[in-house]
Design an enzyme around this catalytic site. Sequence first.
Site, mmCIF file in Angstrom:
data_model
loop_
_atom_site.group_PDB
_atom_site.id
_atom_site.type_symbol
_atom_site.label_atom_id
_atom_site.label_comp_id
_atom_site.label_asym_id
_atom_site.label_seq_id
_atom_site.Cartn_x
_atom_site.Cartn_y
_atom_site.Cartn_z
ATOM 1 N N CYS A 1 2.726 4.716 6.415
ATOM 2 C CA CYS A 1 2.707 4.999 7.729
ATOM 3 C C CYS A 1 2.581 3.516 8.545
ATOM 4 O O CYS A 1 2.719 2.561 7.873
ATOM 5 C CB CYS A 1 1.871 6.211 8.033
ATOM 6 S SG CYS A 1 0.075 5.374 7.936
ATOM 7 N N GLY A 2 2.211 3.769 9.722
ATOM 8 C CA GLY A 2 1.905 2.482 10.410
ATOM 9 C C GLY A 2 0.903 1.449 9.713
ATOM 10 O O GLY A 2 1.158 0.341 9.582
ATOM 11 N N GLY B 1 -1.120 2.692 6.950
ATOM 12 C CA GLY B 1 -1.219 3.219 5.697
ATOM 13 C C GLY B 1 -2.462 4.219 5.454
ATOM 14 O O GLY B 1 -2.736 4.932 4.480
ATOM 15 N N ILE B 2 -3.386 4.245 6.684
ATOM 16 C CA ILE B 2 -4.463 4.860 6.658
ATOM 17 C C ILE B 2 -4.274 6.505 6.718
ATOM 18 O O ILE B 2 -4.863 7.151 5.690
ATOM 19 C CB ILE B 2 -5.296 4.476 7.431
ATOM 20 C CG1 ILE B 2 -5.771 2.954 7.367
ATOM 21 C CG2 ILE B 2 -6.505 5.127 7.564
ATOM 22 C CD1 ILE B 2 -6.361 2.532 8.614
ATOM 23 N N GLY B 3 -3.635 6.692 7.781
ATOM 24 C CA GLY B 3 -3.391 8.339 7.943
ATOM 25 C C GLY B 3 -2.765 9.007 6.919
ATOM 26 O O GLY B 3 -3.307 10.114 6.213
ATOM 27 N N ARG C 1 -14.171 3.416 -19.908
ATOM 28 C CA ARG C 1 -15.286 3.763 -19.124
ATOM 29 C C ARG C 1 -14.624 4.370 -17.900
ATOM 30 O O ARG C 1 -15.210 5.056 -16.897
ATOM 31 C CB ARG C 1 -16.231 2.743 -18.670
ATOM 32 C CG ARG C 1 -16.027 1.730 -17.936
ATOM 33 C CD ARG C 1 -16.944 0.487 -17.862
ATOM 34 N NE ARG C 1 -16.327 -0.566 -16.965
ATOM 35 C CZ ARG C 1 -15.641 -1.620 -17.395
ATOM 36 N NH1 ARG C 1 -15.194 -1.680 -18.627
ATOM 37 N NH2 ARG C 1 -15.414 -2.486 -16.646
ATOM 38 N N HIS D 1 -8.329 0.607 -13.015
ATOM 39 C CA HIS D 1 -9.725 1.116 -12.684
ATOM 40 C C HIS D 1 -9.636 2.606 -12.114
ATOM 41 O O HIS D 1 -10.595 3.466 -12.805
ATOM 42 C CB HIS D 1 -10.737 0.473 -11.820
ATOM 43 C CG HIS D 1 -11.230 -0.915 -12.243
ATOM 44 N ND1 HIS D 1 -12.242 -1.558 -11.841
ATOM 45 C CD2 HIS D 1 -10.730 -1.594 -13.385
ATOM 46 C CE1 HIS D 1 -12.296 -2.736 -12.555
ATOM 47 N NE2 HIS D 1 -11.511 -2.630 -13.488
ATOM 48 N N HIS E 1 7.330 7.672 11.136
ATOM 49 C CA HIS E 1 8.202 6.855 11.845
ATOM 50 C C HIS E 1 7.536 5.051 11.529
ATOM 51 O O HIS E 1 8.533 4.126 11.415
ATOM 52 C CB HIS E 1 8.484 7.161 13.226
ATOM 53 C CG HIS E 1 7.117 7.175 13.881
ATOM 54 N ND1 HIS E 1 6.265 8.365 13.529
ATOM 55 C CD2 HIS E 1 6.576 6.434 14.611
ATOM 56 C CE1 HIS E 1 5.015 8.375 14.319
ATOM 57 N NE2 HIS E 1 5.015 7.359 15.196
#
Length: 144
Positions: free
Chosen positions: A66-67, A69-71, A133, A99, A10
């Site tokens: 998400c709110g 973006g972390i979870g 690399r 990268h 949400h």
Amino acid sequence: MITVAIASDHGGYELKEMIAGFLESMDYRVMDLGTNSPESVDYPEYGKKCAEAVASGQADRGIVVCGSGIGISIAANKVKGIRCALCTSLEMAELSRRHNDANMLALGGRTTEITLALNIVKKWLVTPFDGDRHERRVNQLNEM
Ligand code: RB5
């Protein structure tokens, strides 16, 4: 045609809807995995769904919101083969592709302003992987 799976909770719903329209306007095929309303839901389910669509090859790339973006990025990164990058700037979007060969992008619907978020989406979709690399390091990630 490149297929992009998108999903949000949400907290990311409004931005996810805008991303869907933006992707369609750029001729990407959109696989919208929900959520489909601003009603409260749990982000792990949506991060997992989107990540599984990418890991299985049903979608070429995935974008989750998400709110913060972390979870939802943590959830996506638990699926094998997923490299989900939470990006808050154009530079991060570019580096996550060049990268890290990020196959998923995470955004914060409550933390990143809409115009910047859409520009991040565009930069992230068009930037190629540098290989060389960086390929060795990405292979090491894939073995974990
Ligand atoms: C939901 O309130 C919020 O916790 C979620 O959207 C996200 O920010 C979690 O990381």
